[in-house]
Design an enzyme around this catalytic site. Sequence first.
Site, PDB file in Angstrom:
ATOM      1  N   HIS A 212       0.842  -1.200   0.000  1.00 34.08           N
ATOM      2  CA  HIS A 212       0.000   0.000   0.000  1.00 34.08           C
ATOM      3  C   HIS A 212       0.875   1.248   0.000  1.00 34.08           C
ATOM      4  O   HIS A 212       1.018   1.908   1.022  1.00 34.08           O
ATOM      5  CB  HIS A 212      -0.931   0.005   1.215  1.00 34.08           C
ATOM      6  CG  HIS A 212      -1.821  -1.184   1.306  1.00 34.08           C
ATOM      7  ND1 HIS A 212      -1.742  -2.105   2.332  1.00 34.08           N
ATOM      8  CD2 HIS A 212      -2.804  -1.624   0.486  1.00 34.08           C
ATOM      9  CE1 HIS A 212      -2.637  -3.065   2.147  1.00 34.08           C
ATOM     10  NE2 HIS A 212      -3.289  -2.791   1.029  1.00 34.08           N
ATOM     11  N   GLY A 245      -4.080   7.416  -3.943  1.00 31.59           N
ATOM     12  CA  GLY A 245      -3.339   7.299  -2.691  1.00 31.59           C
ATOM     13  C   GLY A 245      -2.183   8.259  -2.550  1.00 31.59           C
ATOM     14  O   GLY A 245      -1.631   8.407  -1.449  1.00 31.59           O
TER      15      GLY A 245
END
Length: 339
Positions: A212, A245
């Site tokens: 991530h 993100g």
Amino acid sequence: RARNVIVSAGVVGTVELLLKCRDEDKTLPRLSPMLGEHVRSNSEALMGVTARERTQDFSEGVAISSHFWADEVTSVEPCRYPPGSGFMRTLIWPLEGYGTEGTTFAGRLWASLKHLVYKPGDFLHTRLLPQWAERDTVLLIMQTVENKMAFRRGRTLTVGGRKGILTARDPQDPIPACVDAGSDVVKRFAEKVDGVPWVGLNDLLGIPNTAHILGGCGIGADDRCGVVDVRQQVFNYPGLFVADGSVVPTNLGVNPSLTIAAMTERAMSFIAPKAVAPAAEALPYPHSVTIDGHYVAEMPANGNGNGTADRLKRLSPLLLLLLPLLPLLLLLFAIMKKR
């Protein structure tokens, strides 16, 4: 002409695209100098346990069904893979010499080699024996602690010398390769299922990894401290938004997908419907780019431009051709001076 443009290519794609537009193509030269800074890994480590026996099928059930906090800053997410999945095992190694027990590459390598000699079965279970997915549980370790790196564009041998994204670890808050709190959880889980704890080969090499990636287009008060404003609109480029993100400002310590979705939904709510939106206006000069996207020299405040610099740019090919003749010209000058 588009009224708004939304960049949503994921952290690596978005940051690389904008870096190229700013530094190479010169189509977005006024992007913030903070572009590519404060990239985060969610302070993660991919670890797991491979059971020695086949009394239980760990591949049955939902891929991710639980989540818990091991301490105040460390969360753990067990993950399953379906039967037949096994590529990930090519990237793992039995957990030895990890963290404080082997803080250098040499220490980790020596501990791993000793473990291979004394317990070769652990190597076989994690790397070679069949039905790996049915016997394995991946434990995704995530933390909220502050650490970061930076993205740069450069050439690398891994992509044949072509330009791509390079990383630079932050000197003050480097991303750790080992998460000690995670290794404690993995070892305890291994005891319960009679399994072999493992880590990624990157941990053996002292290289952090993540599932991530976050940051790189940070939110700030102005372009000196961020790439986008609180509405995720890029500074100096009205109508250009970033929605992925790369705008997440910190390590979340949990799976970030819902946070990214919520931030994107909020940002999109600030874009006015077409029926009531104001008319699109060209960026005020000087902005270094013509209407067709070609880079031009910036005009100073007095509007006169830099004529000398422009002329030198035009003459540079001719100067390069004359450069090899410079020694001959100097020799002729010396001969003429003697006469």
